[in-house]
Write a protein that holds these residues in place. Sequence first.
Motif, mmCIF file in Angstrom:
data_model
loop_
_atom_site.group_PDB
_atom_site.id
_atom_site.type_symbol
_atom_site.label_atom_id
_atom_site.label_comp_id
_atom_site.label_asym_id
_atom_site.label_seq_id
_atom_site.Cartn_x
_atom_site.Cartn_y
_atom_site.Cartn_z
ATOM 1 N N CYS A 187 -3.227 9.195 0.113
ATOM 2 C CA CYS A 187 -4.455 8.485 0.434
ATOM 3 C C CYS A 187 -4.287 7.647 1.688
ATOM 4 C CB CYS A 187 -4.873 7.590 -0.733
ATOM 5 S SG CYS A 187 -3.702 6.275 -1.073
ATOM 6 N N GLN B 22 -9.057 6.298 -2.566
ATOM 7 C CA GLN B 22 -9.186 4.935 -3.068
ATOM 8 C C GLN B 22 -10.592 4.688 -3.606
ATOM 9 O OE1 GLN B 22 -6.794 2.872 -3.388
ATOM 10 N NE2 GLN B 22 -5.314 3.003 -1.726
ATOM 11 N N ASP C 292 -13.586 7.472 1.559
ATOM 12 C CA ASP C 292 -12.566 6.614 2.145
ATOM 13 C C ASP C 292 -12.747 6.580 3.660
ATOM 14 O OD1 ASP C 292 -10.767 5.999 -0.196
ATOM 15 O OD2 ASP C 292 -10.784 8.184 -0.283
ATOM 16 N N TRP D 235 -4.585 -0.198 -6.602
ATOM 17 C CA TRP D 235 -3.522 0.297 -5.730
ATOM 18 C C TRP D 235 -2.348 0.799 -6.558
ATOM 19 C CZ3 TRP D 235 -3.247 -3.991 -1.394
ATOM 20 C CH2 TRP D 235 -4.072 -3.617 -0.334
ATOM 21 N N PRO E 168 -9.587 -0.391 -2.250
ATOM 22 C CA PRO E 168 -10.312 0.397 -3.246
ATOM 23 C C PRO E 168 -11.796 0.068 -3.181
ATOM 24 C CG PRO E 168 -8.373 -0.649 -4.202
ATOM 25 C CD PRO E 168 -8.559 -1.248 -2.855
ATOM 26 N N ASN F 69 -10.689 7.291 -10.914
ATOM 27 C CA ASN F 69 -10.585 7.740 -9.541
ATOM 28 C C ASN F 69 -11.414 9.014 -9.367
ATOM 29 O OD1 ASN F 69 -9.076 9.265 -7.155
ATOM 30 N ND2 ASN F 69 -8.468 7.113 -7.064
ATOM 31 N N GLN G 9 0.817 -1.201 0.000
ATOM 32 C CA GLN G 9 0.000 0.000 0.000
ATOM 33 C C GLN G 9 0.859 1.263 0.000
ATOM 34 O OE1 GLN G 9 -3.570 -0.440 2.697
ATOM 35 N NE2 GLN G 9 -2.267 -2.133 3.328
#
Length: 263
Positions: free
Chosen positions: A52, A86, A159, A75, A57, A145, A45
Amino acid sequence: MPVRSSRSATAKRADTAPVERVDLYEEVTARIIAELEAGRVPWGQPWDSAACVPSLPRNALTGRPYSGINVLLLWGAVMARGWPSQSWLTFRQAREAGGNVIAGEKGVTVVYADRFIPEAELARAASEGAEPRAIPFLRRFTVFNVAQCEGLRGGLASDPAPLPAHAVMPVAETLITASGVSVRIGGDAACYVPALDHVEMPPRAAFFEPLDYYRTCFHELIHATGHASRIGRDLSSAFGSTGYAREELVALSGQSAPLATLQ
């Protein structure tokens, strides 16, 4: 690593699925190799290289987390671009959320795997009194995204807030205990021993960061899921063999997921 649907539409899908599946496998493999050659580890990660929070995700409209190879692909994209989220949307979902994808932005290809039973197979099984055979298929689609979108309404799945660092460790310890696998501390090697069904870990003080200890431990615990009393994967392959590499990829692709879930 161990040490010691219409008939015509249905017919079309049946004809094209094998070719599509092979093409997607090759495409995904090439993308993972490209990440490695660029110095990015897509299953690790981006705690340092992106802003982030370390989490799985997820789809920003439904809140559903992505799974399987899609976790690695997304990722990797976040690591490469340094996006602060994410959360992801398809082009259509961005419109449904009141906004749009910013002009010129390129999406990330993810895959959906499932099985289906052709009508002819259902008929054959019914006439013979047998179980119908399902045909696996793989389908690709593109996501963006939320950092690539604009004008999105509020209230989308965001998130999750990360746990404070001091809170991660007790939860991680609880997860290790819940695995039911004995973890023995000592020595200078981290490994899972299939014959004895236990994990061996160096002392915590040997690791540069506390999270590195837990990430390594989760890696070995994923190997432990292959024990005959659990999933039953083949853990007998020698170092450098195809089987060894396959098992290592299983553990590498899953080792960060427990910590991502906790955070």
